[in-house]
Design an enzyme around this catalytic site. Structure first.
Site, PDB file in Angstrom:
ATOM      1  N   ASP A  29       0.865  -1.180   0.000  1.00 11.43           N
ATOM      2  CA  ASP A  29       0.000   0.000   0.000  1.00 11.43           C
ATOM      3  C   ASP A  29       0.907   1.237   0.000  1.00 11.43           C
ATOM      4  OD1 ASP A  29      -1.600   2.144   0.638  1.00 11.43           O
ATOM      5  OD2 ASP A  29      -2.636   1.148   2.301  1.00 11.43           O
ATOM      6  N   GLU A  79      30.359   6.090   5.643  1.00 10.39           N
ATOM      7  CA  GLU A  79      30.300   4.642   5.817  1.00 10.39           C
ATOM      8  C   GLU A  79      30.130   3.986   4.444  1.00 10.39           C
ATOM      9  OE1 GLU A  79      26.713   3.483   8.079  1.00 10.39           O
ATOM     10  OE2 GLU A  79      26.305   5.611   8.262  1.00 10.39           O
ATOM     11  N   CYS A 111      26.472   6.427  11.088  1.00 12.15           N
ATOM     12  CA  CYS A 111      25.913   7.753  10.768  1.00 12.15           C
ATOM     13  C   CYS A 111      26.412   8.856  11.701  1.00 12.15           C
ATOM     14  CB  CYS A 111      24.391   7.693  10.789  1.00 12.15           C
ATOM     15  SG  CYS A 111      23.737   6.516   9.608  1.00 12.15           S
ATOM     16  N   HIS A 233      18.810  12.792  13.730  1.00 12.38           N
ATOM     17  CA  HIS A 233      19.311  11.971  12.629  1.00 12.38           C
ATOM     18  C   HIS A 233      18.092  11.312  11.985  1.00 12.38           C
ATOM     19  CE1 HIS A 233      21.240   8.952  10.306  1.00 12.38           C
ATOM     20  NE2 HIS A 233      20.843   7.961  11.069  1.00 12.38           N
TER      21      HIS A 233
HETATM   22  N1  COA Z   1      -0.671   3.044   5.999  1.00  9.76           N
HETATM   23  C1  COA Z   1       0.006   3.705   6.967  1.00  9.76           C
HETATM   24  N2  COA Z   1       1.011   3.125   7.705  1.00  9.76           N
HETATM   25  C2  COA Z   1       1.306   1.834   7.438  1.00  9.76           C
HETATM   26  C3  COA Z   1       0.621   1.098   6.447  1.00  9.76           C
HETATM   27  C4  COA Z   1      -0.414   1.760   5.722  1.00  9.76           C
HETATM   28  N3  COA Z   1      -1.098   1.135   4.769  1.00  9.76           N
HETATM   29  N4  COA Z   1       1.149  -0.146   6.419  1.00  9.76           N
HETATM   30  C5  COA Z   1       2.129  -0.204   7.352  1.00  9.76           C
HETATM   31  N5  COA Z   1       2.216   1.008   7.978  1.00  9.76           N
HETATM   32  C6  COA Z   1       3.167   1.407   9.020  1.00  9.76           C
HETATM   33  C7  COA Z   1       3.369   0.370  10.111  1.00  9.76           C
HETATM   34  O1  COA Z   1       2.343   0.410  11.066  1.00  9.76           O
HETATM   35  C8  COA Z   1       4.724   0.794  10.658  1.00  9.76           C
HETATM   36  O2  COA Z   1       4.542   1.908  11.497  1.00  9.76           O
HETATM   37  P1  COA Z   1       5.234   1.987  12.938  1.00  9.76           P
HETATM   38  O3  COA Z   1       6.721   1.961  12.712  1.00  9.76           O
HETATM   39  O4  COA Z   1       4.772   3.273  13.498  1.00  9.76           O
HETATM   40  O5  COA Z   1       4.785   0.777  13.689  1.00  9.76           O
HETATM   41  C9  COA Z   1       5.465   1.288   9.410  1.00  9.76           C
HETATM   42  O6  COA Z   1       4.440   1.536   8.423  1.00  9.76           O
HETATM   43  C10 COA Z   1       6.459   0.305   8.833  1.00  9.76           C
HETATM   44  O7  COA Z   1       5.812  -0.916   8.681  1.00  9.76           O
HETATM   45  P2  COA Z   1       6.579  -2.274   9.004  1.00  9.76           P
HETATM   46  O8  COA Z   1       5.638  -3.399   8.787  1.00  9.76           O
HETATM   47  O9  COA Z   1       7.246  -2.161  10.342  1.00  9.76           O
HETATM   48  O10 COA Z   1       7.652  -2.219   7.842  1.00  9.76           O
HETATM   49  P3  COA Z   1       8.792  -3.223   7.452  1.00  9.76           P
HETATM   50  O11 COA Z   1       8.754  -4.471   8.233  1.00  9.76           O
HETATM   51  O12 COA Z   1       8.680  -3.339   5.977  1.00  9.76           O
HETATM   52  O13 COA Z   1      10.169  -2.464   7.846  1.00  9.76           O
HETATM   53  C11 COA Z   1      11.753  -0.828   8.501  1.00  9.76           C
HETATM   54  C12 COA Z   1      10.303  -1.086   8.049  1.00  9.76           C
HETATM   55  C13 COA Z   1      11.883   0.674   8.787  1.00  9.76           C
HETATM   56  C14 COA Z   1      12.063  -1.597   9.792  1.00  9.76           C
HETATM   57  C15 COA Z   1      12.738  -1.226   7.349  1.00  9.76           C
HETATM   58  O14 COA Z   1      12.451  -0.447   6.236  1.00  9.76           O
HETATM   59  C16 COA Z   1      14.181  -1.080   7.717  1.00  9.76           C
HETATM   60  O15 COA Z   1      14.763  -1.963   8.334  1.00  9.76           O
HETATM   61  N6  COA Z   1      14.826   0.056   7.327  1.00  9.76           N
HETATM   62  C17 COA Z   1      16.153   0.376   7.749  1.00  9.76           C
HETATM   63  C18 COA Z   1      16.152   0.866   9.175  1.00  9.76           C
HETATM   64  C19 COA Z   1      17.301   1.746   9.465  1.00  9.76           C
HETATM   65  O16 COA Z   1      17.587   2.640   8.722  1.00  9.76           O
HETATM   66  N7  COA Z   1      17.997   1.488  10.575  1.00  9.76           N
HETATM   67  C20 COA Z   1      19.161   2.272  10.921  1.00  9.76           C
HETATM   68  C21 COA Z   1      18.729   3.275  11.875  1.00  9.76           C
HETATM   69  S1  COA Z   1      19.956   4.416  12.263  1.00  9.76           S
END
Ligand code: COA
Length: 387
Positions: A29, A79, A111, A233
């Protein structure tokens, strides 16, 4: 003696992916990416942009306006290093035509790298007030096609000039640091993409924010109300939103509204560029001062986080007349001029950039005239050219 940020230059490569297109391609979505993650676009670096070329391009935004002879130090945090031994900053220093007497090196702690460079610069200028320092953060965030982290990629660089009597942000004395050996995100030597425990990284980011922020307020005798804005950050904007929610919890309405408004201003560039690792916090700063109505001398709190993990909270006061030093219209033009990629084009560019070019093969760039790029290797020596 006032020491701080006198110039800020932003650079991001000339291609991007629209998050709605990416969501459709990944059967998600679009609101998950737009609201749940908080990103609308991400910049994409092709094989001709790396931490060196992007670093040169961010410093070029102001290099002709400064006295190059006064630069005594150049520190580059990254990095996305291009060499295990030689510093990326040496290539940058040569391209910027700085004098041979400049001390220069590269630093690393995920970072946190640009904050490390900034703190080294601040202390250096205090000892050598007649000198200035260029600090650069330059990174490409790569998790891989069709991975959960894909939506949190990006590419770009921020460069800053640090000096006495700065014209943008005067840094305050004192800081609050917090570190621990944890495994939330890392990139092994044999991998071009990062490994991340995404959910854990969010949790530790928030823990590592809370402690130094509270310690800092205690150290300075300040409360949350004293801050005109708090910036974070931003690996993706939802992460900062979660930290800002903690900041405003239990605050009066005026403080909450002010911090919510300033956070909204600080995330505008990140939403369109994506994660630029070391430079992400400073892109939030640039976004804040370009998009918010700030009081004169406004107190800005900065939260820096590097996975692994190292966090630091510090602050600065906005300097009157900062609007005249920054180039908001130049930043908007750079973003608007980027070419939108189809998902197929992005995947091809991404996968090609994971491979080192064959030695001796010259890479051709489609960057704007004046920008620097990586032109491949000759006898295994990296070649950088100006378009
Ligand atoms: N509408 C609105 N929000 C929605 C949605 C929709 N249709 N579907 C899902 N969401 C929301 C979820 O509720 C969640 O929100 P929350 O974090 O407030 O709980 C968010 O979108 C992400 O969904 P999630 O299922 O957790 O996503 P994911 O499992 O695909 O992974 C990350 C998301 C961020 C964990 C992933 O992209 C990642 O690992 N990124 C790298 C993280 C990073 O940069 N780490 C280093 C930090 S310094």
């Amino acid at each position: 003696m006032q020491v701080g940020i006198d110039q800020i230059g932003l650079y991001t490569p000339n291609k991007y992916v629209d998050m709605v297109d990416l969501a459709h391609a990944r059967n998600e979505d679009p609101n998950k990416y737009l609201i749940g993650i908080g990103q609308t676009q991400m910049s994409v670096a092709d094989s001709t942009q790396d931490s060196v070329s992007m670093g040169i391009n961010s410093a070029r935004r102001y290099i002709d306006q400064i006295d190059k002879d006064k630069v005594g130090l150049l520190v580059l945090g990254t990095e996305s290093s291009v060499d295990q031994s030689k510093s990326a900053s040496l290539f940058v220093k040569t391209a910027l035509q700085l004098k041979p007497e400049v001390r220069t090196f590269e630093v690393k702690e995920a970072c946190f790298g640009l904050t490390a460079a900034l703190m080294i610069a601040r202390d250096y200028v205090r000892v050598h007030p007649e000198h200035t320092v260029i600090v650069i953060g330059s990174d490409i965030a790569r998790y891989g096609v069709n991975t959960p982290g894909e939506v949190t990629q990006g590419a770009g660089s921020i460069s800053m000039l640090i000096k006495t009597d700065p014209r943008i942000l005067s840094l305050n004395d004192g800081h609050s640091a917090y570190s621990a050996n944890i495994n939330d995100f890392w990139r092994p030597n044999n991998s071009k993409t990062a490994l991340v425990d995404g959910k854990y990284s969010t949790q530790v980011y928030l823990d590592f924010f809370t402690k130094p922020f509270n310690d800092y307020k205690k150290l300075k005798g300040w409360s949350t109300q004293d801050f005109g804005s708090l910036i974070y950050h931003l690996p993706f904007t939802k992460m900062g939103l979660k930290a800002n929610r903690l900041s405003v919890e239990g605050q009066d309405e005026t403080t909450s509204k002010r911090l919510e408004k300033s956070f909204a201003a600080s995330k505008q560039l990140s939403k369109r560029i994506g994660n630029i690792y070391t430079a992400a916090l400073y892109m939030s700063l640039l976004s804040l001062i370009e998009n918010a109505q700030l009081e004169p001398n406004s107190l800005i709190g900065l939260f820096s986080y590097g996975s692994g993990a190292m966090a630091e909270f510090f602050s600065g006061n906005l300097v009157d007349g900062y609007e005249e030093v920054i180039d908001k219209s130049g930043d908007v033009r750079m973003l608007d001029r980027r070419k939108k990629l189809t998902i197929k084009e992005y995947e091809n560019i991404f996968n090609k950039a994971l491979m080192d070019p064959e030695d001796g093969v010259e890479l051709v760039s489609d960057e704007e005239n004046g920008n620097w790029y990586f032109a491949g290797t000759k006898n295994h020596v990296r070649q950088y050219k100006q378009k």
